[in-house]
Design a protein around this motif. Structure first.
Motif, PDB file in Angstrom:
ATOM      1  N   PHE A 100      -9.183  -9.263  -3.270  1.00 29.18           N
ATOM      2  CA  PHE A 100      -9.933  -9.602  -4.469  1.00 29.18           C
ATOM      3  C   PHE A 100     -10.924 -10.709  -4.124  1.00 29.18           C
ATOM      4  CE2 PHE A 100     -10.482 -11.342  -8.780  1.00 29.18           C
ATOM      5  CZ  PHE A 100     -10.716 -10.164  -9.476  1.00 29.18           C
ATOM      6  N   VAL A 144      -7.419  -3.888 -11.607  1.00 28.00           N
ATOM      7  CA  VAL A 144      -7.499  -3.479 -10.203  1.00 28.00           C
ATOM      8  C   VAL A 144      -6.203  -3.842  -9.479  1.00 28.00           C
ATOM      9  CG1 VAL A 144     -10.009  -3.673 -10.042  1.00 28.00           C
ATOM     10  CG2 VAL A 144      -8.582  -5.670  -9.560  1.00 28.00           C
ATOM     11  N   HIS A 145      -5.932  -3.089  -8.423  1.00 27.71           N
ATOM     12  CA  HIS A 145      -4.826  -3.431  -7.542  1.00 27.71           C
ATOM     13  C   HIS A 145      -5.320  -4.414  -6.480  1.00 27.71           C
ATOM     14  CE1 HIS A 145      -2.169  -0.342  -9.155  1.00 27.71           C
ATOM     15  NE2 HIS A 145      -3.154   0.543  -9.037  1.00 27.71           N
ATOM     16  N   GLU A 146      -4.422  -5.239  -5.990  1.00 28.15           N
ATOM     17  CA  GLU A 146      -4.727  -6.125  -4.867  1.00 28.15           C
ATOM     18  C   GLU A 146      -3.569  -6.045  -3.886  1.00 28.15           C
ATOM     19  OE1 GLU A 146      -5.140 -10.804  -3.644  1.00 28.15           O
ATOM     20  OE2 GLU A 146      -5.228 -10.297  -5.768  1.00 28.15           O
ATOM     21  N   GLU A 194       0.818  -1.211   0.000  1.00 30.20           N
ATOM     22  CA  GLU A 194       0.000   0.000   0.000  1.00 30.20           C
ATOM     23  C   GLU A 194       0.854   1.264   0.000  1.00 30.20           C
ATOM     24  OE1 GLU A 194      -3.712   1.977   2.538  1.00 30.20           O
ATOM     25  OE2 GLU A 194      -2.811   0.073   3.170  1.00 30.20           O
ATOM     26  N   SER A 213      -5.587 -13.066  -1.997  1.00 33.99           N
ATOM     27  CA  SER A 213      -6.895 -13.695  -2.230  1.00 33.99           C
ATOM     28  C   SER A 213      -6.739 -15.135  -2.709  1.00 33.99           C
ATOM     29  CB  SER A 213      -7.700 -12.887  -3.247  1.00 33.99           C
ATOM     30  OG  SER A 213      -6.982 -12.753  -4.461  1.00 33.99           O
ATOM     31  N   ASN A 220      -4.975  -3.252   2.260  1.00 33.46           N
ATOM     32  CA  ASN A 220      -6.171  -3.870   2.842  1.00 33.46           C
ATOM     33  C   ASN A 220      -7.145  -4.366   1.784  1.00 33.46           C
ATOM     34  OD1 ASN A 220      -5.398  -3.388   5.546  1.00 33.46           O
ATOM     35  ND2 ASN A 220      -6.110  -1.262   5.411  1.00 33.46           N
ATOM     36  N   MET A 221      -6.809  -4.143   0.511  1.00 33.21           N
ATOM     37  CA  MET A 221      -7.696  -4.551  -0.575  1.00 33.21           C
ATOM     38  C   MET A 221      -7.591  -6.053  -0.818  1.00 33.21           C
ATOM     39  SD  MET A 221      -7.152  -1.398  -3.270  1.00 33.21           S
ATOM     40  CE  MET A 221      -5.370  -1.414  -3.140  1.00 33.21           C
ATOM     41  N   LYS A 246      -3.575 -10.249   6.922  1.00 32.39           N
ATOM     42  CA  LYS A 246      -4.820 -10.096   6.164  1.00 32.39           C
ATOM     43  C   LYS A 246      -5.303 -11.440   5.649  1.00 32.39           C
ATOM     44  CE  LYS A 246      -4.499  -8.378   1.943  1.00 32.39           C
ATOM     45  NZ  LYS A 246      -4.201  -7.492   0.785  1.00 32.39           N
TER      46      LYS A 246
END
Length: 632
Positions: free
Chosen positions: A598, A590-592, A416, A434, A595-596, A459
């Motif tokens: 997928f 998209v970014h992964e 991040e 993910s 805290n994101m 996470k």
């Protein structure tokens, strides 16, 4: 192996396996002992230097392997785009047999050949004679021997073994059956034996000749062109006296052209020069560095891991990373690159792969695990990661994945940090969390109603706990602080499935970093440990099973795979690396990271659709037995 192996195919010491070097031991011990105990006037320097010469030849070959693999991974000046696989690596692991053979012949010549011992350090006349005899008889006889080896009778029984490698590496040059090496050494001995009988031989001339043979052999079998054009422009006759990698590469693709050893002269004389030799040379010289679609960023782990890199020892790289006892003997050598990378180092290209239409590259940061845990090193490491991300973006890469500790939350908040600094970053940053979660969830045996969650919370750990609790699976934690953190992450209804217990009874343990021996002893007999950590836990229990860290078997259309990813088996890839391929294939814009997260279901489905298969790797309670099971 040749298609129809003939007599004297196998080397005499093949049955000794890794202990084949013992055939040299008596000679090395005798020469060393004699040199130490004899009077100065009787010492034979030429005899005692045979073993150092053999070591220098091995080092010479290893340097060429590393340089060649580095250059072909980057892509600039590469000649052939075809791939190298594990089969070729296994076939070429005996490249040092010819060094052992030459050592035995030198020891025998030193002991039994008249004028073969007590050679002077240097004689210029012997040096001149060696190269006159090489350019004449050796090159001429080799040309016709080589053409004979391409006759179907000899080719099927011997030389086809060498030509099994279409894309050559430097050590491909010495991969021949034993009978062929007898013929080659007979030819190469002409200059050496002649000067011995003429009493003009010297240590310098023989060592130089052997180095020249190794140099030209290795250079000609590189899959990248590096002979500058100005060399031939300045001295045009040189094109008849020195071949190039592209010149010999055509011999491995066309088979019936470019037979010469190191001097193309005889191909010109007898009309066997490939007509595309010059054009391929020009094309290879101007080929630019390859632009990757997906970049995976890893780093060096332990000091001895440099030998397991694809740029290190090819054989070690083709096997899962395990501690080898003999690598401890190399610590004086290991410390040197460790100090160099500690003081100065830059990210380098370690591997190149192809997945359907995607071009993949693995880049490595020259930093060790221990450095990632040093606070004063974090700024420099993050700077190297940032530079690598920006470099990949400039090259037009679609996805950039963070491997191993490059995505550590304490280092850069799982990537991040870089998005905050570069909010308009073109390349998509992926940490693969993910897919790691999806693999762990799908590794849990069906029907499981209770699991223990242990290790450092991340996470990935939070996502696993949330998915299990929502699915009605009870998740046991053994520490109150962990229980509170997890409780805060799940809904009130799902929180009922979080149980605090000092003695977890479930036999399914999901483990992260920091799982020590004491905690493993609390697990009941027959417990299945499923890691969600980046690094595998140390195996302290022989009565339990250990799965691999999140990883999957790769499909056949992943090409140019000739090395293992750290501790994983062949053709097995970590979740963090696979995730980048999936993001690029599916064109997920998209970014992964940070805290994101997928969609777990979406990325799991995509992995199966693109041919990746679940991996379950466990260690049998009996030592030294590994079981790999897949669900298809």
């Amino acid at each position: 192996m040749a298609s129809k192996p003939g007599i004297l195919t196998e080397w005499p010491w093949t049955w000794l396996g890794n202990f084949k070097y013992v055939v040299l031991a008596p000679w090395v011990i005798h020469s060393t002992y004699s040199y130490l105990v004899k009077d100065k006037t009787q010492r034979d320097l030429s005899n005692v230097l045979i073993f150092p010469m053999l070591l220098s030849r091995a080092v010479h070959n290893l340097i060429w392997i590393s340089v060649s693999r580095y250059r072909t991974a980057k892509g600039n000046n590469r000649i052939l785009d075809k791939t190298i696989e594990f089969e070729q690596v296994d076939r070429e692991t005996n490249w040092d047999d010819q060094i052992i053979f030459s050592g035995l012949l030198f020891y025998l010549a030193s002991k039994y050949l008249e004028n073969g011992s007590h050679l002077p350090i240097w004689r210029i006349d012997g040096f001149i004679w060696v190269f006159i005899l090489h350019t004449g008889p050796v090159e001429f006889l080799y040309y016709w021997l080589h053409r004979a080896l391409h006759h179907h009778f000899l080719y099927s029984r011997y030389h086809s073994h060498h030509h099994s490698s279409i894309v050559t590496e430097p050590i491909t040059s010495v991969i021949h059956p034993f009978a062929e090496h007898i013929a080659y050494f007979t030819l190469f001995s002409i200059p050496m034996l002649s000067t011995v009988y003429m009493k003009t031989a010297s240590i310098g001339s023989l060592a130089t000749y052997l180095t020249y043979i190794d140099l030209m052999n290795n250079m000609g079998h590189c899959n990248f062109e590096h002979i500058p054009k100005w060399l031939f422009s300045t001295f045009p006759p040189l094109k008849y006296l020195m071949y190039t990698p592209s010149y010999h590469s055509l011999h491995h693709t066309q088979f019936r052209t470019n037979y010469s050893l190191f001097m193309p002269f005889y191909d010109y004389v007898y009309g066997t020069m490939d007509k595309s030799s010059d054009s391929l040379y020009e094309k290879s010289l101007t080929r630019m560095e390859e632009a990757p679609d997906v970049v995976h960023l890893t780093h060096i782990t332990t000091p001895e891991s440099i030998y397991h890199l694809r740029l290190g020892f090819a054989h070690l790289a083709s096997e899962p990373h395990k501690t080898k006892w003999y690598l401890w003997l190399m610590w004086p050598i290991t410390l040197w690159p460790m100090m160099v990378t500690w003081i100065y180092g830059r990210t380098f290209t370690a591997e190149r792969n192809v997945f359907k239409h995607l071009k993949l590259q693995t880049w490595a940061i020259p930093k060790y695990n221990i450095q990632y845990y040093m606070k004063w090193q974090r700024e420099s490491i993050n700077l190297m990661i940032e530079e690598a991300i920006l470099a990949a973006s400039d090259k037009g890469a679609k996805v950039f994945t963070l491997g191993l500790l490059n995505q550590d939350e304490g280092l850069n908040s799982s990537g991040e940090l870089f998005l905050r600094k570069h909010p308009h970053l073109k390349v998509k940053l992926v940490d693969g969390s993910s897919l790691a979660v999806a693999i762990v969830l799908n590794s849990i045996p069906k029907g499981t109603s209770q699991v223990v969650l242990r290790g450092k919370l991340s996470k990935i750990a939070y996502s696993i706990a949330l998915a299990l609790c929502q699915g009605g699976v009870q998740v046991y934690t053994m520490r109150e602080d962990e229980h509170k953190k997890l409780k805060a992450m799940v809904s009130k209804e799902a929180g009922h499935n979080l149980i605090l217990s000092q003695y977890g009874t479930p036999k399914i343990w999901l483990v992260g970093d920091g799982l020590g021996e004491d905690e493993q002893k609390k697990a009941p007999k027959g417990t299945l440990f499923i890691p969600f950590s980046i690094f595998p836990p140390k195996k302290h229990r022989k009565d339990c099973l250990y799965y691999s860290t999140p990883a999957m078997l790769t499909p056949k259309h992943l090409e140019n795979v000739d090395s293992c990813e750290n501790w994983l088996p062949r053709r097995v890839m970590s979740a963090w690396r696979i995730a980048g391929i999936l993001h690029a294939m599916e064109e997920w814009n998209v970014h992964e990271c940070g805290n994101m997260m997928f969609s777990i279901e979406k990325i799991w489905k995509a992995s199966l659709e693109h041919g990746f298969r679940p991996l379950t790797m466990s260690v049998d309670p009996k030592p030294n037995k590994t079981t790999i099971a897949t669900e298809i």
